[in-house]
Design an enzyme around this catalytic site. Sequence first.
Site, PDB file in Angstrom:
ATOM      1  N   GLU A 162       8.815  -3.766 -10.295  1.00 40.53           N
ATOM      2  CA  GLU A 162       7.369  -3.611 -10.422  1.00 40.53           C
ATOM      3  C   GLU A 162       7.003  -3.174 -11.837  1.00 40.53           C
ATOM      4  O   GLU A 162       6.030  -3.669 -12.426  1.00 40.53           O
ATOM      5  CB  GLU A 162       6.863  -2.580  -9.413  1.00 40.53           C
ATOM      6  CG  GLU A 162       5.358  -2.349  -9.509  1.00 40.53           C
ATOM      7  CD  GLU A 162       4.827  -1.404  -8.444  1.00 40.53           C
ATOM      8  OE1 GLU A 162       3.663  -0.975  -8.571  1.00 40.53           O
ATOM      9  OE2 GLU A 162       5.570  -1.092  -7.488  1.00 40.53           O
TER      10      GLU A 162
ATOM     11  N   ALA B 163       0.834  -1.201   0.000  1.00 37.72           N
ATOM     12  CA  ALA B 163       0.000   0.000   0.000  1.00 37.72           C
ATOM     13  C   ALA B 163       0.869   1.251   0.000  1.00 37.72           C
ATOM     14  O   ALA B 163       1.475   1.597   1.021  1.00 37.72           O
ATOM     15  CB  ALA B 163      -0.947  -0.010   1.204  1.00 37.72           C
TER      16      ALA B 163
END
Length: 387
Positions: A252, A132
């Site tokens: 990522e 998050a």
Amino acid sequence: MPTPGLDGYAPPWLKPEHDDLAELARDFFAKEVLPHAGRLDRQGHPDREHYLRAGELGLLGLSVPEQYGGGGGDFTHEAVLIHEQTRCGEGSLGLAVHSGIVTGYLARYGTEEQKRRWLPGLCRGELVGAIAMTEPGGGSDLQAIRTRAVLDGEDYVVTGSKTFITNGGLADLLILAVKTDTGQGAAGISLLVCELSDDTPGFQRGRLIEKIGLHANDTAELFFDEMRVPAGNLLGSEGGGFFQMMEQLPQERLVIGVGAVAAMQRAVELAVAYAKERTAFGKPLIGHQNTRMVLADCATRTRASRIFLDDCIGRHTRGELDVATAAMAKLWLTEGQCEVVDKCLQIFGGYGYTTEYPIARMYADARVQKIYGGTNEIMKELIARVL
């Protein structure tokens, strides 16, 4: 079956073990997950049982060392899994985040105790992992996060909120970016590993966010109201979170690029097959020059993208993938995904706009690729900095 335009091409890093992994992954997605696609779309999140089954088959934590329950491989193995998931059209399981990102943070920055505590559960599918960073109003500006973590005795007390969190609806283990020092800018950001349940004091899951695509993948809002996290759950050093995220973001973005190229390959496969079957004005669509020119463009863009992606994967496994090149990959591959899928949808005519054909869902799913992992506008800024 090879993608038209990629006949005879194989990634330079490909080994027989990757082919075996690809076959196992294809069978899992096709036989055990895709038959439930309609139900998963309606419920808005994947089944926990599918995470458990993936863990049982050894498909989770492929790059995690074996002593922590993983496959002992490297990023190439994660790339094969993500590629096969996207190419077969399975979009519920958040494996790109769970295995492609979360396990990497823990393996890289976790203490020995933390690795032994959390990695085996992630690799078995008993824990669902999420990370998050994004906050309401914050977007890609990670330095502007406002979620606070104040040390109080043996705990950090966390207050704030996050949004657009992939796997947020099911997550048991959350890597949470927080401000531990509001006066230090980027140097005041830390990462906490939060063990979550629906009855964790001070924690609340918000709604599952309704999206134009990726309907079966849970994307959630998360709220923290003086939630206590043991100080021993700090990942790495206090104040090191921003730099940890910057170090991990190239992977990522490469994960996003893998999905982009797999989607391009699938779109070309579907469009070529349809163009050979569908007739218009007395002959197959592929017999018309315009159709052939469009497909030629898409096949060429897909092949060039595949080769660029494989070069980046090779660089990453050697520890040579820099921030700018990863940004180039994320930018060019996701732009290419949206362009190729759009052109291939046009081949289907009106049918391409119906949910009867997979290309329509691919069109909706593709759009977010240019947003998450850092918007493509941010990618251009990162590239421009090295020019």
